[in-house]
Design an enzyme around this catalytic site. Sequence first.
Site, PDB file in Angstrom:
ATOM      1  N   ASP A  64       0.860  -1.185   0.000  1.00 29.51           N
ATOM      2  CA  ASP A  64       0.000   0.000   0.000  1.00 29.51           C
ATOM      3  C   ASP A  64       0.898   1.237   0.000  1.00 29.51           C
ATOM      4  OD1 ASP A  64       0.813  -0.139   2.707  1.00 29.51           O
ATOM      5  OD2 ASP A  64      -1.044   0.759   3.423  1.00 29.51           O
ATOM      6  N   TYR A  66       3.046   4.714   0.625  1.00 28.18           N
ATOM      7  CA  TYR A  66       3.716   5.357   1.762  1.00 28.18           C
ATOM      8  C   TYR A  66       2.716   6.266   2.468  1.00 28.18           C
ATOM      9  CZ  TYR A  66       8.220   4.030  -0.402  1.00 28.18           C
ATOM     10  OH  TYR A  66       9.284   3.354  -0.936  1.00 28.18           O
ATOM     11  N   PHE A  77       6.867   1.943  -4.150  1.00 27.03           N
ATOM     12  CA  PHE A  77       8.281   2.142  -3.770  1.00 27.03           C
ATOM     13  C   PHE A  77       8.843   3.507  -4.162  1.00 27.03           C
ATOM     14  CE2 PHE A  77       7.967  -2.560  -4.042  1.00 27.03           C
ATOM     15  CZ  PHE A  77       8.290  -2.854  -2.726  1.00 27.03           C
ATOM     16  N   HIS A 186      11.027  -9.139   0.948  1.00 23.02           N
ATOM     17  CA  HIS A 186      10.761  -7.706   0.788  1.00 23.02           C
ATOM     18  C   HIS A 186      12.047  -6.912   1.019  1.00 23.02           C
ATOM     19  CE1 HIS A 186       8.900  -3.767   1.440  1.00 23.02           C
ATOM     20  NE2 HIS A 186       7.848  -4.256   0.790  1.00 23.02           N
TER      21      HIS A 186
END
Length: 222
Positions: A64, A66, A77, A186
Amino acid sequence: MAGLNGDWYEALKDEFKKDYYKQLFTTVNQEYHTRLIFPPANDIFNAFHLTPLKDVKVVILGQDPYHNNGQAHGLCFSVKKGVDVPPSLVNIYQELHDDLGCTIPDHGCLTKWAEQGVLMLNTVLTVRAHQANSHRGIGWEEFTDAAIKVLNAQDRPIVFILWGSPAQRKKAMLNNPKHLILQAPHPSPLSAYRGFFGSRPFSQTNQFLEKNGITPIDWQIE
């Protein structure tokens, strides 16, 4: 909430008629009117706007947006120029440097990737300020799953980069033998040392694209 356009609209227009989407639209509209929500409403569908369906070569799935001020702009990202580079992206840049020798940039805006065919899609497209995952379960997952199914059905090779377990849960939808699926932990500081570093996703992606006669991605962010 700015709508979709172009070939993504054609591919996903049936979703807009479904009950879950009508409820999602109402909920998100209400949230934007009563709370601080990221990204800005006009940026919600930036991943689709910057990377038309016909141009998608690579899909990077995030979770989801930032949730701190000024960071999110609709690409997973990525952050706007002038915003501190978040820790996960610091690690992505480190792997990019180790994998391809790219210079580590001084900003976190990944628009250049999106414009070359890298769809940078979060599975949830909005979030309340300072509350990670606060819009999980309101309907976005159903919508982005529909987009993933459209991508899986494309009759051409696409690379899917799945970092972390939420992204890897989408692997069940990816059954087209033309595609390449790359999985790794991740890139967040909590998990990057468990196998994200050294996974070489960027060189593997370009080798696959070139093998299939597709122009590789220039991953260097200026």
